[in-house]
Write an enzyme that holds these catalytic residues in place. Structure first.
Site, mmCIF file in Angstrom:
data_model
loop_
_atom_site.group_PDB
_atom_site.id
_atom_site.type_symbol
_atom_site.label_atom_id
_atom_site.label_comp_id
_atom_site.label_asym_id
_atom_site.label_seq_id
_atom_site.Cartn_x
_atom_site.Cartn_y
_atom_site.Cartn_z
ATOM 1 N N HIS A 182 -106.948 -71.393 30.146
ATOM 2 C CA HIS A 182 -107.020 -71.524 31.602
ATOM 3 C C HIS A 182 -108.407 -71.112 32.070
ATOM 4 O O HIS A 182 -108.997 -70.190 31.504
ATOM 5 C CB HIS A 182 -105.960 -70.628 32.274
ATOM 6 C CG HIS A 182 -105.649 -71.031 33.665
ATOM 7 N ND1 HIS A 182 -106.390 -70.605 34.742
ATOM 8 C CD2 HIS A 182 -104.688 -71.844 34.164
ATOM 9 C CE1 HIS A 182 -105.889 -71.136 35.842
ATOM 10 N NE2 HIS A 182 -104.859 -71.891 35.524
ATOM 11 N N ASP B 68 -98.001 -74.404 31.796
ATOM 12 C CA ASP B 68 -97.529 -75.670 31.245
ATOM 13 C C ASP B 68 -96.893 -75.549 29.864
ATOM 14 O O ASP B 68 -96.352 -76.529 29.349
ATOM 15 C CB ASP B 68 -98.692 -76.674 31.181
ATOM 16 C CG ASP B 68 -99.089 -77.119 32.573
ATOM 17 O OD1 ASP B 68 -98.181 -77.247 33.419
ATOM 18 O OD2 ASP B 68 -100.290 -77.309 32.823
HETATM 19 C C1 LIG Z 1 -107.373 -75.588 30.919
HETATM 20 C C2 LIG Z 1 -108.712 -75.710 30.197
HETATM 21 C C3 LIG Z 1 -109.360 -77.046 30.552
HETATM 22 C C4 LIG Z 1 -109.589 -74.587 30.694
HETATM 23 O O1 LIG Z 1 -110.609 -74.426 29.841
HETATM 24 P P1 LIG Z 1 -112.089 -73.931 30.217
HETATM 25 O O2 LIG Z 1 -112.053 -72.684 30.971
HETATM 26 O O3 LIG Z 1 -112.806 -75.061 30.843
HETATM 27 O O4 LIG Z 1 -112.603 -73.593 28.786
HETATM 28 P P2 LIG Z 1 -113.410 -74.565 27.885
HETATM 29 O O5 LIG Z 1 -112.870 -75.961 27.944
HETATM 30 O O6 LIG Z 1 -114.846 -74.361 28.199
HETATM 31 O O7 LIG Z 1 -113.072 -73.952 26.452
HETATM 32 C C5 LIG Z 1 -113.653 -72.740 25.967
HETATM 33 C C6 LIG Z 1 -113.345 -72.647 24.497
HETATM 34 O O8 LIG Z 1 -111.970 -72.398 24.324
HETATM 35 C C7 LIG Z 1 -111.381 -73.436 23.537
HETATM 36 N N1 LIG Z 1 -110.085 -73.772 24.110
HETATM 37 C C8 LIG Z 1 -109.777 -73.843 25.429
HETATM 38 N N2 LIG Z 1 -108.508 -74.195 25.576
HETATM 39 C C9 LIG Z 1 -108.008 -74.366 24.324
HETATM 40 C C10 LIG Z 1 -106.739 -74.738 23.834
HETATM 41 N N3 LIG Z 1 -105.746 -75.038 24.666
HETATM 42 N N4 LIG Z 1 -106.568 -74.828 22.513
HETATM 43 C C11 LIG Z 1 -107.561 -74.533 21.666
HETATM 44 N N5 LIG Z 1 -108.789 -74.173 22.085
HETATM 45 C C12 LIG Z 1 -109.013 -74.085 23.394
HETATM 46 C C13 LIG Z 1 -112.336 -74.612 23.649
HETATM 47 O O9 LIG Z 1 -112.214 -75.498 22.561
HETATM 48 C C14 LIG Z 1 -113.654 -73.923 23.718
HETATM 49 O O10 LIG Z 1 -114.013 -73.562 22.422
HETATM 50 P P3 LIG Z 1 -115.541 -73.648 21.949
HETATM 51 O O11 LIG Z 1 -116.277 -72.708 22.865
HETATM 52 O O12 LIG Z 1 -115.495 -73.229 20.532
HETATM 53 O O13 LIG Z 1 -115.954 -75.074 22.161
HETATM 54 C C15 LIG Z 1 -108.503 -75.624 28.661
HETATM 55 O O14 LIG Z 1 -108.033 -74.352 28.303
HETATM 56 C C16 LIG Z 1 -107.598 -76.706 28.115
HETATM 57 O O15 LIG Z 1 -108.049 -77.825 27.896
HETATM 58 N N6 LIG Z 1 -106.281 -76.380 27.868
HETATM 59 C C17 LIG Z 1 -105.333 -77.352 27.414
HETATM 60 C C18 LIG Z 1 -104.799 -78.127 28.593
HETATM 61 C C19 LIG Z 1 -103.888 -77.300 29.460
HETATM 62 O O16 LIG Z 1 -103.000 -76.610 28.989
HETATM 63 N N7 LIG Z 1 -104.136 -77.391 30.787
HETATM 64 C C20 LIG Z 1 -103.300 -76.747 31.768
HETATM 65 C C21 LIG Z 1 -104.046 -75.710 32.516
HETATM 66 S S1 LIG Z 1 -102.936 -74.875 33.623
#
Ligand SMILES: CC(C)(COP(=O)(O)OP(=O)(O)OC[C@H]1O[C@@H](n2cnc3c(N)ncnc32)[C@H](O)[C@@H]1OP(=O)(O)O)[C@@H](O)C(=O)NCCC(=O)NCCS
Length: 389
Positions: free
Chosen positions: A270, A324
């Site tokens: 998140h 989720d």
């Molecule tokens: C929600 C989300 C977009 C937020 O992420 P964010 O704050 O933008 O973080 P980032 O996308 O920059 O990710 C940071 C790191 O954590 C990792 N990471 C983030 N979410 C992850 C997940 N669900 N599974 C595995 N790794 C994850 C990324 O791969 C990244 O790793 P890296 O630095 O080695 O490349 C992300 O956690 C995600 O895609 N989750 C899955 C979708 C989901 O459940 N969304 C619902 C949100 S309520």
């Protein structure tokens, strides 16, 4: 031609940028806390209903008995949809994405309103805006349920007077009035999805509101932003993962392989919560009870196994289960088709989108950020015949 003199900081993703002061929602991503208008999400899900929570979010205080009754009566009276909207839903291909159907119908609702535009200034103007929003909030479940029936070549069930928002939605999907337990589960899920501060969809609504657009355009913007899997679609993806994994014994190998291939575990991570999402805890408990009540705990146990494995692998990172991870499973156990999960998120979030749009409009400023231009300047136009291929 002016050039940029100061060093420019680019806030990609707008992380940690505040666009307004707000009294609507407080998320403490470090302490696993969520409050709507000062009330904890634990308190609201234990005692409130979706209608009461929507009132709280939109008007700022918990309603009196009379105010709540009046609010519920209004919503009930707004639930039926025009036959033109039903025809529009019927004209969509049966393969149409359900969120696309909701987006199209909500957008079209504006054209059935003889006065979609309202002045945004003054108390009367805000009341009129709220009233438009309540029309959309009331009709969204009717639209989603009608679309689901129509695409299955069945007649829609019209809203049933006397039912709550949660119960009526479940009723319109199946034609059966749900029992008190399932209604309560749906209510809790709707409360949990009703608001979450300045996320992508709420920001989209705020941007549109800042142009003084009408409420139909504002809410349609929010639905558009929910379309992508990083925001609205994660609950579907999380349930599909659980179904694909299929059994507790496959969970570890699935997680190991997904993480090795740099795939994300849906329902984890998140932007704000760097610890447990408090909504996840509530939904996991509800999911466990519901699975027991339905007498089928296999999927729930698989979801828990995936979660435990992911937690082991992601230990030491700020990636924890989010809302989720179990919401899709809960909706599935209520008998709701998978592609309606994101539309449900939308129908519930209309309360939060409305609250934020109204709050922003109270001291509006057109949202207009900047992009740092890094391309060339002064290029000479070349006629098309003279361009190399
Ligand atoms: C929600 C989300 C977009 C937020 O992420 P964010 O704050 O933008 O973080 P980032 O996308 O920059 O990710 C940071 C790191 O954590 C990792 N990471 C983030 N979410 C992850 C997940 N669900 N599974 C595995 N790794 C994850 C990324 O791969 C990244 O790793 P890296 O630095 O080695 O490349 C992300 O956690 C995600 O895609 N989750 C899955 C979708 C989901 O459940 N969304 C619902 C949100 S309520």
């Amino acid at each position: 031609m002016s050039s940029i003199k100061e060093p420019v900081v680019i806030h990609k993703g707008l992380d940690n940028i505040y666009v307004k002061e707000s009294r609507i929602c407080f998320v403490d991503g470090e302490a696993s806390k969520l409050f709507y208008r000062g009330y904890s999400i634990e308190d609201l899900t234990a005692h409130s209903t979706y209608e009461e929570t929507a009132y709280l979010l939109i008007y700022g205080t918990l309603p009196s008995k009379a105010q709540l009754q009046e609010f519920m009566n209004k919503i009930e009276s707004y639930r039926p949809i025009d036959s033109g909207i039903l025809q529009l839903l019927q004209s969509l291909p049966t393969t149409c994405n359900a969120l696309d159907a909701l987006r199209t119908a909500v957008s079209a609702l504006g054209s059935y309103d003889p006065e979609p535009e309202t002045t945004s200034w003054g108390v009367g103007g805000m009341e009129a805006r709220i009233d438009k929003s309540l029309q959309i909030l009331a009709k969204a479940p009717t639209i989603i349920a009608a679309f689901d029936r129509l695409r299955n070549h069945q007649d829609p069930f019209p809203p049933k007077p006397g039912l709550s928002h949660a119960a009526d939605f479940l009723y319109m999907l199946s034609g059966k009035v749900p029992d008190a337990y399932d209604t309560r589960v749906m209510d809790v899920a709707l409360i949990l999805h009703a608001e979450h501060e300045m996320n992508a969809s709420t920001f989209s609504c705020t941007v549109t509101a800042s142009t003084l657009a009408d409420m139909y355009s504002i809410i349609t913007s929010g639905i558009c932003a929910l379309r992508g899997p990083l925001h609205g679609g994660a609950n579907e993806a999380a349930l599909k993962t659980v179904m694909e994994v299929g059994d507790v014994s496959n969970a570890e190998s699935y997680v190991t392989q997904a993480l090795a291939e740099k795939r994300r575990i849906m329902g984890f991570g998140h932007r704000v919560y760097k610890t447990w999402d408090p909504r996840y805890k509530i939904l996991k408990k509800v999911g466990a009870e519901l699975a027991k009540k339905k007498g089928d705990e296999a999927l729930f146990e698989t979801a828990v196994a995936i979660e435990n494995s992911a937690l082991r692998h992601l230990a030491g990172t700020p990636i924890f289960p989010n809302v989720d991870s179990y919401s899709g499973l809960v909706f599935h156990m209520l008998g709701i088709p998978i592609d309606l999960f994101t539309p449900i998120f939308a129908l519930s979030r209309i309360a939060g989108w409305t609250a934020h749009s109204i709050e922003y409009l109270e001291s509006n400023r057109l949202i207009r950020p900047k992009a740092l231009y890094v391309g060339p300047l002064g290029l000479q136009y070349v006629p098309i015949e003279q361009r190399s291929s």
